[in-house]
Design a protein around this motif. Structure first.
Motif, PDB file in Angstrom:
ATOM      1  N   UNK A   8      -4.756  23.864  24.899  1.00  0.00           N
ATOM      2  CA  UNK A   8      -6.086  23.299  25.151  1.00  0.00           C
ATOM      3  C   UNK A   8      -5.968  21.855  25.611  1.00  0.00           C
ATOM      4  N   UNK A   9      -5.092  21.075  24.967  1.00  0.00           N
ATOM      5  CA  UNK A   9      -4.871  19.685  25.375  1.00  0.00           C
ATOM      6  C   UNK A   9      -4.266  19.611  26.776  1.00  0.00           C
ATOM      7  N   UNK A  10      -3.320  20.503  27.046  1.00  0.00           N
ATOM      8  CA  UNK A  10      -2.719  20.539  28.381  1.00  0.00           C
ATOM      9  C   UNK A  10      -3.772  20.821  29.444  1.00  0.00           C
ATOM     10  N   UNK A  11      -4.593  21.807  29.188  1.00  0.00           N
ATOM     11  CA  UNK A  11      -5.622  22.199  30.156  1.00  0.00           C
ATOM     12  C   UNK A  11      -6.642  21.083  30.368  1.00  0.00           C
ATOM     13  N   UNK A  12      -7.056  20.424  29.302  1.00  0.00           N
ATOM     14  CA  UNK A  12      -8.036  19.337  29.417  1.00  0.00           C
ATOM     15  C   UNK A  12      -7.463  18.179  30.240  1.00  0.00           C
ATOM     16  N   UNK A  13      -6.215  17.850  30.021  1.00  0.00           N
ATOM     17  CA  UNK A  13      -5.582  16.775  30.778  1.00  0.00           C
ATOM     18  C   UNK A  13      -5.396  17.178  32.234  1.00  0.00           C
ATOM     19  N   UNK A  41       3.326  15.573  28.323  1.00  0.00           N
ATOM     20  CA  UNK A  41       2.817  16.636  27.451  1.00  0.00           C
ATOM     21  C   UNK A  41       3.518  17.959  27.734  1.00  0.00           C
ATOM     22  N   UNK A  42       3.742  18.271  29.019  1.00  0.00           N
ATOM     23  CA  UNK A  42       4.439  19.511  29.378  1.00  0.00           C
ATOM     24  C   UNK A  42       5.876  19.503  28.865  1.00  0.00           C
TER      25      UNK A  42
END
Length: 66
Positions: A8-13, A41-42
């Motif tokens: 979710x954090x990856x997608x939001x960023x 993050x990745x």
């Protein structure tokens, strides 16, 4: 640095980076900052996947051929 990142954090960023690039250009300071953040993050996410279940290759032991 954090040790885990959620999808979710990856997608939001990722979405924020794309929005910034569309609004301000891909070379804007904000888009570049978000791109670097997403890269970091990745890297954390991928490292967390190379634990006991996935092994160093990132492939689950049960998914390996042969």
């Amino acid at each position: 640095m954090r040790q885990s990142v959620s999808v979710i954090e990856l997608e939001a960023t990722r979405r924020a980076m794309i929005e910034s690039a569309v609004r301000h250009g891909v070379a804007s300071p904000e888009a570049l900052r978000l791109s670097r953040r997403l890269d970091a993050m990745l890297n954390i996410y991928e490292k967390s996947r190379s634990g006991p279940l996935y092994g160093k290759s990132g492939i689950r032991e049960t998914d390996r051929p042969g």
